[in-house]
Design a protein around this motif. Structure first.
Motif, PDB file in Angstrom:
ATOM      1  N   GLU A   1     -14.286 -12.518  -4.891  1.00 42.54           N
ATOM      2  CA  GLU A   1     -14.543 -11.085  -5.023  1.00 42.54           C
ATOM      3  C   GLU A   1     -16.036 -10.815  -5.257  1.00 42.54           C
ATOM      4  OE1 GLU A   1     -13.291  -7.349  -7.930  1.00 42.54           O
ATOM      5  OE2 GLU A   1     -12.145  -9.209  -8.011  1.00 42.54           O
ATOM      6  N   ALA A   2     -16.646 -11.594  -6.136  1.00 45.19           N
ATOM      7  CA  ALA A   2     -18.076 -11.427  -6.416  1.00 45.19           C
ATOM      8  C   ALA A   2     -18.910 -11.734  -5.179  1.00 45.19           C
ATOM      9  CB  ALA A   2     -18.494 -12.329  -7.581  1.00 45.19           C
ATOM     10  N   LYS A   3     -18.504 -12.740  -4.440  1.00 40.27           N
ATOM     11  CA  LYS A   3     -19.240 -13.117  -3.227  1.00 40.27           C
ATOM     12  C   LYS A   3     -19.132 -12.021  -2.162  1.00 40.27           C
ATOM     13  CE  LYS A   3     -20.028 -17.022  -0.234  1.00 40.27           C
ATOM     14  NZ  LYS A   3     -19.753 -18.403   0.075  1.00 40.27           N
ATOM     15  N   VAL A   4     -17.951 -11.467  -2.007  1.00 40.29           N
ATOM     16  CA  VAL A   4     -17.749 -10.383  -1.043  1.00 40.29           C
ATOM     17  C   VAL A   4     -18.592  -9.177  -1.429  1.00 40.29           C
ATOM     18  CG1 VAL A   4     -16.047  -8.696  -0.191  1.00 40.29           C
ATOM     19  CG2 VAL A   4     -15.475 -11.131  -0.262  1.00 40.29           C
ATOM     20  N   ILE A   5     -18.610  -8.856  -2.713  1.00 43.73           N
ATOM     21  CA  ILE A   5     -19.416  -7.718  -3.183  1.00 43.73           C
ATOM     22  C   ILE A   5     -20.898  -7.976  -2.916  1.00 43.73           C
ATOM     23  CG2 ILE A   5     -20.203  -6.499  -5.258  1.00 43.73           C
ATOM     24  CD1 ILE A   5     -17.290  -6.764  -6.291  1.00 43.73           C
ATOM     25  N   ALA A   6     -21.357  -9.191  -3.204  1.00 43.11           N
ATOM     26  CA  ALA A   6     -22.765  -9.532  -2.983  1.00 43.11           C
ATOM     27  C   ALA A   6     -23.114  -9.456  -1.501  1.00 43.11           C
ATOM     28  CB  ALA A   6     -23.061 -10.922  -3.526  1.00 43.11           C
ATOM     29  N   GLU A   7     -22.255  -9.962  -0.651  1.00 41.49           N
ATOM     30  CA  GLU A   7     -22.505  -9.907   0.792  1.00 41.49           C
ATOM     31  C   GLU A   7     -22.489  -8.474   1.292  1.00 41.49           C
ATOM     32  OE1 GLU A   7     -19.767 -12.515   2.784  1.00 41.49           O
ATOM     33  OE2 GLU A   7     -20.667 -14.304   1.912  1.00 41.49           O
ATOM     34  N   SER A   8     -21.587  -7.689   0.735  1.00 39.81           N
ATOM     35  CA  SER A   8     -21.498  -6.277   1.118  1.00 39.81           C
ATOM     36  C   SER A   8     -22.782  -5.545   0.733  1.00 39.81           C
ATOM     37  CB  SER A   8     -20.293  -5.635   0.438  1.00 39.81           C
ATOM     38  OG  SER A   8     -20.300  -4.256   0.618  1.00 39.81           O
ATOM     39  N   GLU A   9     -23.281  -5.800  -0.458  1.00 38.62           N
ATOM     40  CA  GLU A   9     -24.523  -5.175  -0.910  1.00 38.62           C
ATOM     41  C   GLU A   9     -25.693  -5.643  -0.065  1.00 38.62           C
ATOM     42  OE1 GLU A   9     -24.659  -6.175  -5.042  1.00 38.62           O
ATOM     43  OE2 GLU A   9     -23.227  -4.603  -5.596  1.00 38.62           O
ATOM     44  N   ASN A  10     -25.684  -6.911   0.282  1.00 37.60           N
ATOM     45  CA  ASN A  10     -26.746  -7.469   1.113  1.00 37.60           C
ATOM     46  C   ASN A  10     -26.716  -6.824   2.498  1.00 37.60           C
ATOM     47  OD1 ASN A  10     -28.887  -9.083   1.873  1.00 37.60           O
ATOM     48  ND2 ASN A  10     -27.594 -10.826   2.399  1.00 37.60           N
ATOM     49  N   THR A  11     -25.549  -6.655   3.056  1.00 38.46           N
ATOM     50  CA  THR A  11     -25.406  -6.025   4.365  1.00 38.46           C
ATOM     51  C   THR A  11     -25.846  -4.579   4.316  1.00 38.46           C
ATOM     52  OG1 THR A  11     -23.542  -7.482   4.862  1.00 38.46           O
ATOM     53  CG2 THR A  11     -23.753  -5.524   6.219  1.00 38.46           C
ATOM     54  N   GLU A  12     -25.519  -3.879   3.246  1.00 34.91           N
ATOM     55  CA  GLU A  12     -25.930  -2.476   3.098  1.00 34.91           C
ATOM     56  C   GLU A  12     -27.445  -2.351   3.036  1.00 34.91           C
ATOM     57  OE1 GLU A  12     -23.973  -0.756  -0.286  1.00 34.91           O
ATOM     58  OE2 GLU A  12     -21.990  -0.987   0.614  1.00 34.91           O
ATOM     59  N   SER A  13     -28.100  -3.262   2.308  1.00 34.40           N
ATOM     60  CA  SER A  13     -29.561  -3.173   2.200  1.00 34.40           C
ATOM     61  C   SER A  13     -30.216  -3.500   3.535  1.00 34.40           C
ATOM     62  CB  SER A  13     -30.087  -4.076   1.087  1.00 34.40           C
ATOM     63  OG  SER A  13     -30.042  -5.417   1.446  1.00 34.40           O
ATOM     64  N   ILE A  14     -29.623  -4.395   4.315  1.00 32.66           N
ATOM     65  CA  ILE A  14     -30.164  -4.711   5.643  1.00 32.66           C
ATOM     66  C   ILE A  14     -30.012  -3.483   6.562  1.00 32.66           C
ATOM     67  CG2 ILE A  14     -29.787  -6.083   7.744  1.00 32.66           C
ATOM     68  CD1 ILE A  14     -29.118  -8.438   5.882  1.00 32.66           C
ATOM     69  N   ASP A  15     -28.828  -2.846   6.481  1.00 37.06           N
ATOM     70  CA  ASP A  15     -28.595  -1.648   7.291  1.00 37.06           C
ATOM     71  C   ASP A  15     -29.575  -0.531   6.934  1.00 37.06           C
ATOM     72  OD1 ASP A  15     -26.517  -2.890   8.595  1.00 37.06           O
ATOM     73  OD2 ASP A  15     -24.930  -1.946   7.397  1.00 37.06           O
TER      74      ASP A  15
END
Length: 146
Positions: free
Chosen positions: A127-141
């Motif tokens: 769950e923490a990894k998914v959240i981190a990846e999601s945040e990372n993807t949002e910042s890239i977008d």
């Protein structure tokens, strides 16, 4: 006084007779022992077949499933499986379809966290990894929008 130092078989003559008697009885009971061995072999065959059947059933189940069923949430897990398996086979949205049984299973696992701790820890990590990846993807977008 000499009797005190004699071996038990000499000081008690009946023990020698009993030994002789028991050895002659064992030769007389040899045939029933063969029948007993035949019955034992049959029982052994039955046990072997049962073990093979159980092994086949265990081979069909994954290690995770076996682990889940050995803990205190066996019934909740079985209910969850009964919901998820047909959903997967029918390409249904199992997250939506099985939300109630998933929630019941989660609550049960938390109530039995001493046993299910390894699964709960992995779940939190993922769950923490998914959240981190999601945040990372949002910042890239967001950077691409600029």
């Amino acid at each position: 006084m000499g009797d005190n130092y004699l071996p038990p078989s000499i000081s008690n003559p009946n023990s020698t007779i009993m030994s002789s008697s028991s050895s002659s009885n064992s030769s007389q009971t040899h045939e029933p022992n063969l029948q007993s061995n035949t019955n034992t072999e049959t029982q052994e065959e039955i046990i072997k077949k049962d073990e093979e059947k159980q092994d086949e059933e265990e081979e069909e189940e994954c290690g995770f499933c076996l682990f889940m069923k050995e803990g205190g949430c066996r019934e909740a897990f079985i209910d969850w499986e009964k919901c998820v398996e047909p959903g997967e086979n029918n390409n249904e949205d199992i997250a939506e379809k099985c939300i109630e049984v998933t929630s019941a299973l989660q609550k049960c696992m938390e109530a039995h966290s001493d046993y299910y701790a390894p699964i709960l820890l992995v779940e939190k990590y993922v769950e923490a990894k998914v959240i981190a990846e999601s945040e990372n993807t949002e910042s890239i977008d967001q950077k691409e929008e600029l």
